[in-house]
Design a protein around this motif. Sequence first.
Motif, mmCIF file in Angstrom:
data_model
loop_
_atom_site.group_PDB
_atom_site.id
_atom_site.type_symbol
_atom_site.label_atom_id
_atom_site.label_comp_id
_atom_site.label_asym_id
_atom_site.label_seq_id
_atom_site.Cartn_x
_atom_site.Cartn_y
_atom_site.Cartn_z
ATOM 1 N N ASN A 20 9.532 -4.272 -2.550
ATOM 2 C CA ASN A 20 8.569 -3.285 -2.053
ATOM 3 C C ASN A 20 8.163 -3.584 -0.610
ATOM 4 O O ASN A 20 8.004 -2.670 0.200
ATOM 5 C CB ASN A 20 7.343 -3.207 -2.955
ATOM 6 C CG ASN A 20 7.619 -2.412 -4.216
ATOM 7 O OD1 ASN A 20 8.458 -1.512 -4.241
ATOM 8 N ND2 ASN A 20 6.912 -2.749 -5.278
ATOM 9 N N ASN A 24 9.190 -0.897 2.447
ATOM 10 C CA ASN A 24 8.095 -0.243 3.163
ATOM 11 C C ASN A 24 7.845 -0.827 4.555
ATOM 12 O O ASN A 24 6.854 -0.506 5.197
ATOM 13 C CB ASN A 24 6.820 -0.296 2.324
ATOM 14 C CG ASN A 24 6.941 0.570 1.093
ATOM 15 O OD1 ASN A 24 7.153 1.773 1.193
ATOM 16 N ND2 ASN A 24 6.852 -0.031 -0.080
ATOM 17 N N ARG A 44 6.015 5.986 2.024
ATOM 18 C CA ARG A 44 6.044 4.639 1.468
ATOM 19 C C ARG A 44 6.121 4.771 -0.051
ATOM 20 O O ARG A 44 5.409 5.572 -0.648
ATOM 21 C CB ARG A 44 4.795 3.850 1.858
ATOM 22 C CG ARG A 44 4.609 3.693 3.369
ATOM 23 C CD ARG A 44 5.762 2.925 4.006
ATOM 24 N NE ARG A 44 5.578 2.718 5.424
ATOM 25 C CZ ARG A 44 6.138 3.454 6.373
ATOM 26 N NH1 ARG A 44 6.900 4.484 6.051
ATOM 27 N NH2 ARG A 44 5.967 3.170 7.645
ATOM 28 N N ASP A 45 7.003 3.998 -0.653
ATOM 29 C CA ASP A 45 7.191 4.018 -2.100
ATOM 30 C C ASP A 45 7.040 2.610 -2.642
ATOM 31 O O ASP A 45 7.303 1.638 -1.947
ATOM 32 C CB ASP A 45 8.591 4.524 -2.466
ATOM 33 C CG ASP A 45 8.833 5.961 -2.066
ATOM 34 O OD1 ASP A 45 7.914 6.777 -2.237
ATOM 35 O OD2 ASP A 45 9.940 6.263 -1.583
ATOM 36 N N ASN A 46 6.667 2.519 -3.889
ATOM 37 C CA ASN A 46 6.612 1.230 -4.560
ATOM 38 C C ASN A 46 7.327 1.328 -5.895
ATOM 39 O O ASN A 46 7.027 2.203 -6.697
ATOM 40 C CB ASN A 46 5.163 0.789 -4.783
ATOM 41 C CG ASN A 46 4.555 0.256 -3.512
ATOM 42 O OD1 ASN A 46 5.105 -0.643 -2.893
ATOM 43 N ND2 ASN A 46 3.436 0.817 -3.103
#
Length: 173
Positions: A20, A24, A44-46
């Motif tokens: 992550n 990001n 932004r992704d997690n």
Amino acid sequence: MTTQFVKLTNPTSSHVEAFNKWDNDPYLIPLTRPNKNKAELERRDNMTLTDLTNRLEHHHIYLIYLNDQLIGEMNYMVDPGHLYKKESGTAWIGVTIGENEGRGKGIGFMAIQYLENQIMAHGHNRIELGVFEFNTQAQKLYHKLGYKVIGNIDNFTFWQDKMWTDIRMEKYL
């Protein structure tokens, strides 16, 4: 300097945290994923532990360690739909040196050679990859390792307020 490559088989929350962080990182985003516009570039992704575990169903993932510190990952999948040249048994590769301490030390070169050996050991003899036209450092690395340009996909990714080409390359092992 000790570099190790370890196949990821049992992801942990610390792996997810590292992935992550890299996924990001504003420096890495334009280098590692295509973006259709500014909004995608800024997205932004997690991922979750389940996401990373599920990814192992289609990807062979190897962790890159420098002096026992996790600094990156490399992976391949076989016959994904986005191949430029649809040749059965082709491995598509990706490499991310996520930590600055691992960049500029030849680790990417060693990582790709290791990945090529793993791909051959699994019975595959062709690799394809994509590299964005502005990533000249990666292009030099791939040429040095024997990869050849097989085509371009124009207007593929957004960065620095314009669209860039994806250069597709291949290598027969």
